[in-house]
Structures are given as C-alpha cells and as structure tokens.
Write an enzyme that holds these catalytic residues in place. Structure first.
Site, short mmCIF file in Angstrom:
data_model
loop_
_atom_site.label_atom_id
_atom_site.label_comp_id
_atom_site.label_asym_id
_atom_site.label_seq_id
_atom_site.Cartn_x
_atom_site.Cartn_y
_atom_site.Cartn_z
N VAL A 66 27.45 70.15 93.82
CA VAL A 66 26.46 71.24 93.79
C VAL A 66 27.12 72.51 94.31
CG1 VAL A 66 24.29 72.07 94.79
CG2 VAL A 66 24.49 69.66 94.10
N ALA A 111 29.42 74.90 98.63
CA ALA A 111 29.29 73.80 97.68
C ALA A 111 29.37 72.48 98.44
CB ALA A 111 30.41 73.85 96.65
N LYS A 112 29.04 71.41 97.80
CA LYS A 112 29.26 70.08 98.39
C LYS A 112 29.29 69.06 97.28
CE LYS A 112 29.62 68.45 102.62
NZ LYS A 112 30.02 69.25 103.80
N GLY A 113 29.97 67.94 97.54
CA GLY A 113 30.01 66.86 96.57
C GLY A 113 29.75 65.53 97.25
N ASP A 152 35.05 65.19 103.76
CA ASP A 152 33.81 65.12 104.54
C ASP A 152 33.66 63.66 104.96
OD1 ASP A 152 31.42 67.03 105.17
OD2 ASP A 152 30.45 65.19 104.54
#
Ligand code: GLU
Length: 427
Positions: A66, A111-113, A152
């Site tokens: 995202v 953003a992050k996944g 992460d």
C-alpha cells in the site's frame, strides 16, 4: 504466572484514521479536500502468489503493498511477514510511515507491505521463493525513484538481498537503491541494523530530560517488550548507557528481575536458540505473562513488538512513567487518553522509532551516490535528526498544550498538507 487473557485485536486502520482526525482538528488551514485525500491511501495492491513448496505441492500466499502518500517524495516503508497481516493493518502502517518520514523531515512518502505467512513454517528455500515471487509481483509499483521497501516484523537483511537481486535481474543491472536494510556487502548501510533501537534510546533520553529526570541511569528501570531487531538493540544501547534493564519479553513470555537482567547472556542464549527466542531461559528472574509484564513497576516501558498492546482495559494499570513506542501502533486512542489523564508521557511511534527509516534514507542516498559513509558519521547524523525532531515536537506540544502524539501529528500532517497544497490537485 496468570494465564493470558484473549483480547480482540483493535482495527489498526480505524485507529490510524482516528489519530489523523484528532490531529487534523488542530490544523486550522487544512482544507477539507486535502484532509479527505490524506485520510485515504493513494494506491493498494493485493497479490495472490503461487509458491512451489519443498514437497512438490503449490501453495498460494496473499501479499499486499500500500502506498499511502507520495507528495513529499518516493514512498518508503517496510514489509512484514505475519500470519495476522491484513489489508487494514498494512494501510495503517503505510499511513504511519507518511507521518513518520514527515515528522523527521525525510523527503519521502509512506508505504507498507505484508505477506500473510508464518515464516517459521517455511524452509529457507520456500522463504526465498516466496520473497522473490512477491518482489516480482510488486515490482510494478516498486523502484528506487517510486517506492523503496525495507525490513519490518519477521523480515531481515537476507530477505532484502533477495528483493534487490530479483529486481536487479529483471532490470538487467544491479539496483541497490530499490530496497534498504540490505547486508553491508551489497550496498547496505553501516548502522542500519541498530538504527531503530538507537533512535528509541535517543528519544528516551530526550524524554527523561524533558520530564526533569535527574537520577543516574543506574537508578532508572527500563522494561522492553519484544526482543527482535528493535527491542534487542534498544535494550543493548540503553544498558550501554547505564540504564537498568529489569524486564525483557518475547513470544515465549516476560522475564523480570528488579535488580537488573543479564542482558548479554540473554542475547547469547537467543542467538543459540533454534527459533531465536528466549523460550527455556532460566537465568535469575521471574517469568510473567505478557499482560503481567506490561503492568510491571518501572520508570520506562518500551513496547517493541506489535500493535494494540495498550487498550482501555489495561491502560489504567500501567505503572511506567514514560512509554517510548519502539513498535508501530502499540497504543489505542482510548489508552492514549487514559495515559494523558494519568500523567504518563508517551513518545509516539512516528517519532520514537523513526531512527530506522532515517538510516534507510542514508542507505538509499549512499546507494544512489555509490559513496559510503563511516558508521560514526551515520550515528552522528541520526542523533542530530532525532534530537532536533524531538525538540520541535516538544515545542508544539507545549505551545498547543497537547500530548506528544498530537504534537508529532500536527508537525507531520502540516508538512504533507502544505506540500500538497503548493503542488495543487492534478488535473
Ligand atoms: N519498518 C520500519 C518502520 O516501521 C523501517 C521502514 C524503512 O526503513 O523504510 O519504520
């Protein structure tokens, strides 16, 4: 040891949007349209990835990436591998990255996944194939100029190496700046691995100063929840500065000794344990459930695990004076209010744990320039950014008579909103 109480996991996206709404109310010139835009992600990608397993079968995994906002620059943020990952969690983490980068002044959006998987269940080969497939699937929205992932929860430098290699194979040339948190041998930065923990400890020291704390570090007790990348380095660096580490926990439970834990022995134990956890540790300490652990008497509590640790049910029982958020999203808005009323200071995630993405930024700059810095220089620049950002947030908190979370949000949202207004809405 009291058995763990099963609580419903709060929805992180609801929390992220409610934190945003609270802070937006303090920004008088925030236009309604810009507010509506910042309240939502920019784009979201969901991928279903077939992976060949070692036994010859094919399993399909779900992944997300995202992008919350890209007004200030390329989007930046980690990738987590977790069985509970879902789109709302990834959305929240992406929005938090936007504010985190803005609060410390990095030229990045957020953003992050995430991949829905328990990586401990996979062999090394399966993990590599899953990672390479995910890198390929998200490569349509990932690039050194557009979106730069990083580690992460449950991801590490090796996984970043596979992402960098996969992307480079497709491009036809080596592209180290597409991902940060890589091994040093292939363009990683010195100081990156410890950077989040280092930033957490700098924030803790600044917060204690702000609170007028005059005791020696040996008299200040610190409890650290989580013994992964953030918690272990935060505990090590706090211990190196002389603070008394009285509690450490991980998925196997909490370990407490009011006279101080043998931190170095615990770290060695974890490094030898096949699952890299404290399970079976029997040094001098009391063993506690996570719930009991968070309620320990201490000066400083560092949550460095997952979201939703402090909620309305346990916030009244927390006994720390200061909470420094190493994890993303450990405190719900309801718990924030309770802490505020009880005079417990919370240094919010978007400020306290920004050290990781700050050194990720240094890594990206070094990769783009193909010119690498010494560790002292990295740590010095990191310290400077953390201290200046902390002081700016503390000043906003004082001027507006708000807590540190609201102050950090006011600074961050203000920066992104100003840039959005100057750029204008296209077309
Ligand atoms: N995953 C880390 C965070 O939540 C680091 C992100 C990065 O370095 O891009 O801040």
């Amino acid at each position: 040891m009291i058995p763990e109480v099963v609580r419903e996991k709060p929805n992180p996206w609801r929390i992220a949007q409610s934190q945003f709404d609270r802070a937006a109310a303090y920004i008088p010139d925030l236009k309604a349209g810009i507010k509506a835009m910042l309240r939502q992600p920019k784009r979201e990608l969901t991928v279903y990835m077939p992976v060949k397993m070692d036994d010859g079968s094919v399993e399909v995994f779900t992944g997300y990436r995202v992008h919350h906002n890209a007004v200030l620059g390329p989007t930046k943020g980690g990738i987590r591998f977790h069985p509970d990952a879902d789109l709302d969690e990834v959305r929240a983490l992406a929005m938090w990255m936007t504010w985190k980068c803005a609060v410390v002044g990095l030229p990045y959006g957020g953003a992050k996944g995430g991949i829905v998987v328990d990586p401990n269940r996979l062999s090394l080969g399966e993990l590599e194939r899953l990672t390479r497939r995910y890198a390929t699937e998200i490569s349509i929205i990932m690039s050194p100029e557009g979106d730069i992932p990083a580690p992460d929860v449950n991801t590490n430098a090796q996984i970043m190496a596979w992402i960098m290699d996969t992307y480079s194979m497709h491009r036809g040339f080596t592209t180290p700046a597409v991902v940060t948190g890589k091994p040093i041998d292939i363009g990683g930065s010195r100081g990156r691995e410890a950077a989040t923990g280092r930033g957490v400890v700098i924030s803790m020291v600044e917060a204690l100063r702000m609170m007028g704390e005059t005791r020696n570090p040996e008299q200040i007790s610190v409890v650290v929840q989580g013994f992964g990348n953030v918690g272990s380095h935060a505990a090590r660096l706090a211990a190196e500065r002389g603070f008394r580490i009285v509690g450490i926990s991980d998925v196997s439970g909490g370990y407490y000794n009011p006279n101080g834990l043998d931190f170095a022995a615990m770290r060695d134990y974890v490094q030898r344990h096949p699952k890299r956890i404290l399970e079976g540790w029997n040094g001098p300490c009391e063993k506690l459930s996570n719930r009991e652990f968070l309620e320990l008497p201490c000066d400083v509590l560092i949550p460095a695990a997952l979201e939703g640790q402090f909620q309305a049910d346990n916030a009244p029982r927390i006994r720390a004076k200061l909470i420094v958020e190493g994890a993303n999203g450990p405190t719900t808005p309801e718990a924030d209010d309770i802490f505020h009323d009880r005079g417990i200071i919370v240094i919010p995630d978007i400020l306290a744990n920004a050290g990781g993405v700050t050194v990720s930024y240094f890594e990206w700059v070094q990769d783009l320039q193909q010119f690498f810095w010494q560790e002292d220089e990295i740590n010095k620049r990191l310290e400077q950014i953390m201290i200046e950002s902390f002081a700016a947030v503390a000043q906003i908190a004082k001027e507006n008579r708000v807590n540190m979370r609201l102050a950090a949000y006011i600074r961050a949202i203000g920066r992104v909103a100003r840039a959005a207004m100057i750029r204008g809405i296209y077309p």
